[in-house]
Write an enzyme that holds these catalytic residues in place. Sequence first.
Site, PDB file in Angstrom:
ATOM      1  CG  ASP A  52      29.338  42.173  44.449  1.00  0.00           C
ATOM      2  OD1 ASP A  52      29.565  43.020  43.963  1.00  0.00           O
ATOM      3  OD2 ASP A  52      30.383  41.780  45.377  1.00  0.00           O
TER       4      ASP A  52
ATOM      5  CD  GLU B 138      38.334  49.511  45.869  1.00  0.00           C
ATOM      6  OE1 GLU B 138      37.208  49.494  45.893  1.00  0.00           O
ATOM      7  OE2 GLU B 138      39.105  49.143  46.823  1.00  0.00           O
TER       8      GLU B 138
ATOM      9  CB  ALA C   4      26.766  38.951  35.441  1.00  0.00           C
ATOM     10  CB  VAL C   5      32.515  37.227  34.294  1.00  0.00           C
ATOM     11  CG1 VAL C   5      33.474  36.133  33.783  1.00  0.00           C
ATOM     12  CG2 VAL C   5      32.599  38.407  33.244  1.00  0.00           C
ATOM     13  N   GLY C   6      30.881  34.173  34.969  1.00  0.00           N
ATOM     14  CA  GLY C   6      31.085  32.893  35.811  1.00  0.00           C
ATOM     15  C   GLY C   6      30.044  32.977  36.655  1.00  0.00           C
TER      16      GLY C   6
ATOM     17  CE1 TYR D 184      40.199  50.487  54.636  1.00  0.00           C
ATOM     18  CE2 TYR D 184      38.586  50.136  52.941  1.00  0.00           C
ATOM     19  CZ  TYR D 184      39.752  49.846  53.591  1.00  0.00           C
ATOM     20  OH  TYR D 184      40.003  48.276  53.346  1.00  0.00           O
TER      21      TYR D 184
HETATM   22  C1  5GW Z   1      35.586  36.479  41.286  1.00  0.00           C
HETATM   23  C2  5GW Z   1      36.433  36.095  42.314  1.00  0.00           C
HETATM   24  C3  5GW Z   1      37.302  36.903  42.646  1.00  0.00           C
HETATM   25  C4  5GW Z   1      37.144  38.254  42.337  1.00  0.00           C
HETATM   26  C5  5GW Z   1      36.144  38.838  41.327  1.00  0.00           C
HETATM   27  C6  5GW Z   1      35.474  37.648  40.758  1.00  0.00           C
HETATM   28  C7  5GW Z   1      34.432  37.978  39.640  1.00  0.00           C
HETATM   29  C8  5GW Z   1      34.081  39.320  39.540  1.00  0.00           C
HETATM   30  C9  5GW Z   1      33.769  37.067  38.993  1.00  0.00           C
HETATM   31  O1  5GW Z   1      34.124  35.901  38.886  1.00  0.00           O
HETATM   32  N1  5GW Z   1      32.809  37.522  38.090  1.00  0.00           N
HETATM   33  C10 5GW Z   1      32.580  38.791  37.833  1.00  0.00           C
HETATM   34  O2  5GW Z   1      31.677  39.043  36.941  1.00  0.00           O
HETATM   35  N2  5GW Z   1      33.162  39.679  38.688  1.00  0.00           N
HETATM   36  C11 5GW Z   1      32.811  41.046  38.524  1.00  0.00           C
HETATM   37  O3  5GW Z   1      33.632  41.838  39.206  1.00  0.00           O
HETATM   38  C12 5GW Z   1      31.321  41.493  39.232  1.00  0.00           C
HETATM   39  O4  5GW Z   1      30.657  42.533  38.604  1.00  0.00           O
HETATM   40  C13 5GW Z   1      31.769  41.966  40.520  1.00  0.00           C
HETATM   41  O5  5GW Z   1      30.987  42.671  41.203  1.00  0.00           O
HETATM   42  C14 5GW Z   1      33.046  42.750  40.074  1.00  0.00           C
HETATM   43  C15 5GW Z   1      33.840  43.043  41.354  1.00  0.00           C
HETATM   44  O6  5GW Z   1      34.203  41.777  41.895  1.00  0.00           O
HETATM   45  P1  5GW Z   1      33.943  41.538  43.472  1.00  0.00           P
HETATM   46  O7  5GW Z   1      32.482  42.212  43.652  1.00  0.00           O
HETATM   47  O8  5GW Z   1      33.895  40.329  44.002  1.00  0.00           O
HETATM   48  O9  5GW Z   1      34.871  42.367  44.381  1.00  0.00           O
HETATM   49  P2  5GW Z   1      34.563  43.195  45.837  1.00  0.00           P
HETATM   50  O10 5GW Z   1      35.581  43.918  46.175  1.00  0.00           O
HETATM   51  O11 5GW Z   1      33.325  43.712  45.667  1.00  0.00           O
HETATM   52  O12 5GW Z   1      34.282  41.876  46.708  1.00  0.00           O
HETATM   53 MN    MN Z   2      31.609  43.793  44.561  1.00  0.00          MN
END
Ligand code: 5GW
Ligand code: MN
Length: 347
Positions: A206, A296, A115-117, A229
């Site tokens: 998220d 991934e 849980a960054v930022g 997919y």
């Molecule tokens: C922020 C901007 C773009 C991509 C990732 C981030 C982000 C991800 C962040 O600012 N802080 C963060 O803690 N994450 C971690 O990476 C979260 O645990 C997040 O669930 C995980 C993967 O990024 P997601 O969830 O944005 O990717 P998708 O493919 O599920 O949309």
């Molecule tokens: Mn996610």
Amino acid sequence: MIHLINVKSLTAVLVILGVLFLYSFLSYSRTSHQQNITAENRLSADVVAVGNEFHLVAPEHLQYEQPSIVQGSRIDVVAVTPWLAPIVWEGTFNPVLLDSIYKPKNITIIATVFAVGKYIMFLKRFLETAEQHFFVGFKVHIYVFTDRPNEVPPVTMASGRRLIVRLVPTAKRWQEISARRMELIQMVIEEQLPNNRNYIFCLDVDSQFHGRWGSESLGGLVAVTHPGYYRDPRSKFPYERRPSSRAYLAPREGDFYYCGGAFGGLLQEVHHLAKTCRHNFEADAQEGIEAAWQEESHLNRYMWINKPSKVLSPEYLWQDFKPRNPEVHIVRFSGVVKNYADIRPNA
Ligand code: 5GW
Ligand code: MN
């Protein structure tokens, strides 16, 4: 002559006596050995109940519907991979039976979540719903990696469940989070390895739980099929397609498209995965290559080479905005709808 006969019969008597002695000695030691084993068995019956090595096969007095090998409860989905790993769908397992097998083993389930930022805003829902659905009744240790420890929400956790907050530096680019995830997972596992009886799941923050995620998901190496997919031919999977990347998968390669947002298994197995993916990710970066979907992509390459021993259906990572498909009888865990303007101002 008489003398000789006497010597011969004496030898014969001695040989017979010797054989008799040896036989009785051997049978004595065998019975006492057997007695020892029986005593050990009685002892290990107790050990089995608390240990992790064997399945406790006879949960006492537990009665459940007779299983069948000719009539499956699900005929609309495939419940086993070509390499004979179970694919977990609702209706293919008995949760009460599974819990009665795993509960006595006294295992701990580790979950890691980043849980960054601004992603700290997702943590409350994640933790609250995990309390309701994720390995309820088991020992659960949730590791939260964050740069905002003061914003970690106070969530009441049931006994046997713990929250461990780890400070990580604020990321300058979001790709940095992705790059460091495997490294931090590797480090957490290295701390835990001496107690190698535990399982770990690495989850996206998220997201939220809607239904049971429990002992049916346990396995050596566990991957989740991506909700977007799983009905598609592999040519459509968004694998890394440049041979110069270490995440490369050729057009006729790949089993399923797996999520980066949920994977797990035994500590040793996930340690090997995290170490390998991190190494490949960093070696690619040295050469200026970033795989199509970051870790991934590396995870998908890893799962192609090292087949998972259990595959979780998309019930285990759906998307809140995505209508449920008919084969999905229950959504257990799913990605929440994100307002990208809110959380990724610089992306
Ligand atoms: C922020 C901007 C773009 C991509 C990732 C981030 C982000 C991800 C962040 O600012 N802080 C963060 O803690 N994450 C971690 O990476 C979260 O645990 C997040 O669930 C995980 C993967 O990024 P997601 O969830 O944005 O990717 P998708 O493919 O599920 O949309
Ligand atoms: Mn996610």
